[in-house]
Write an enzyme that holds these catalytic residues in place. Structure first.
Site, PDB file in Angstrom:
ATOM      1  N   CYS A  92       0.842  -1.195   0.000  1.00  0.00           N
ATOM      2  CA  CYS A  92       0.000   0.000   0.000  1.00  0.00           C
ATOM      3  C   CYS A  92       0.880   1.250   0.000  1.00  0.00           C
ATOM      4  CB  CYS A  92      -0.976  -0.030   1.172  1.00  0.00           C
ATOM      5  SG  CYS A  92      -2.370   1.125   0.945  1.00  0.00           S
TER       6      CYS A  92
ATOM      7  N   HIS B  87      -3.681  -5.154  -0.194  1.00  0.00           N
ATOM      8  CA  HIS B  87      -3.421  -5.581   1.178  1.00  0.00           C
ATOM      9  C   HIS B  87      -3.455  -7.112   1.265  1.00  0.00           C
ATOM     10  CE1 HIS B  87      -3.575  -1.728   3.386  1.00  0.00           C
ATOM     11  NE2 HIS B  87      -4.350  -1.346   2.382  1.00  0.00           N
TER      12      HIS B  87
ATOM     13  N   GLU C 213      -2.839  -8.979   3.775  1.00  0.00           N
ATOM     14  CA  GLU C 213      -3.387  -9.425   5.059  1.00  0.00           C
ATOM     15  C   GLU C 213      -4.913  -9.453   5.058  1.00  0.00           C
ATOM     16  OE1 GLU C 213      -3.259  -4.930   5.588  1.00  0.00           O
ATOM     17  OE2 GLU C 213      -2.225  -6.484   4.440  1.00  0.00           O
TER      18      GLU C 213
END
Length: 204
Positions: free
Chosen positions: A80, A186, A188
């Site tokens: 990001c 992202h 995660e």
């Protein structure tokens, strides 16, 4: 061993939890001294370009990152805003970026986007893999990744683009140069694709 940089920006706990489940050794570096001798470096990022660069500069992380990445060729991956600061500069602010991959961060053109709300680019989107690279090994490009951003990385050299995504226009969603990697999405928050990508980085 993955060294996760903790400079006050990023969802570090979520990344650490994934590596814990993968049984990949990691450490969280809260001071620049803890980065010295790292085998792989993970650079998270949530927030604005200038704020992130100011934190890296004020904490002393930038100096040690330059040495480990540029002189010692330690692999690094930014996500990001952590990806965007790999560029030279950004339309979002006035600070200089790390400059590890030549390019500029630009704002997505909202006039090209039909759906509302137009910005930020939020949610799931697919990727198109342009180059074979171990980072994206066994990734499902159609399943894609979770995005949350208003700015994108425009590379000076198109050969630095690993994958692209379309949102109004096509932009680089994964970039690289030698030992430096950046991803706009992202991992995660991206379920099995994200877990696989994080594991791939650990195995580079």
């Amino acid at each position: 061993m993955i060294t996760i940089i903790d400079y006050g920006s990023g969802n570090i706990k979520a990344i650490a939890n994934i590596y814990e489940k993968l049984k990949v050794p990691y450490t969280i570096a809260s001071s620049p001294e803890q980065v010295i001798g790292a085998k792989k470096i993970f650079l998270p990022g949530v927030g604005a370009f200038d704020e992130t660069m100011s934190k890296l500069d004020s904490t002393g992380f930038r100096k040690v990152l330059d040495k480990e990445v540029l002189e010692n060729n330690v692999p690094i991956m930014g996500i990001c805003v952590g990806m965007q600061i790999l560029a030279d500069s950004s339309e979002e602010g006035t600070c200089k970026g790390l400059g590890y991959i030549k390019g500029k961060v630009k704002k997505i053109d909202a006039n090209l986007i039909l759906q509302k709300p137009k910005l930020p680019h939020l949610g799931w989107n697919s990727i198109e893999v342009l180059k074979n690279n171990e980072l994206l090994k066994d990734i499902d490009p159609d399943f894609g990744f979770y995005f949350l951003h208003t700015y994108y990385f425009e590379c000076d050299d198109k050969n630095n683009i690993l994958a692209t995504t379309n949102y109004g226009a096509t932009f680089a969603s994964a970039v690289y140069r030698e030992n430096v990697f950046g991803i706009q999405f992202h991992p995660e928050k991206s379920h099995q694709n994200g877990v696989k990508l994080l594991n791939n980085f650990a195995n580079l």
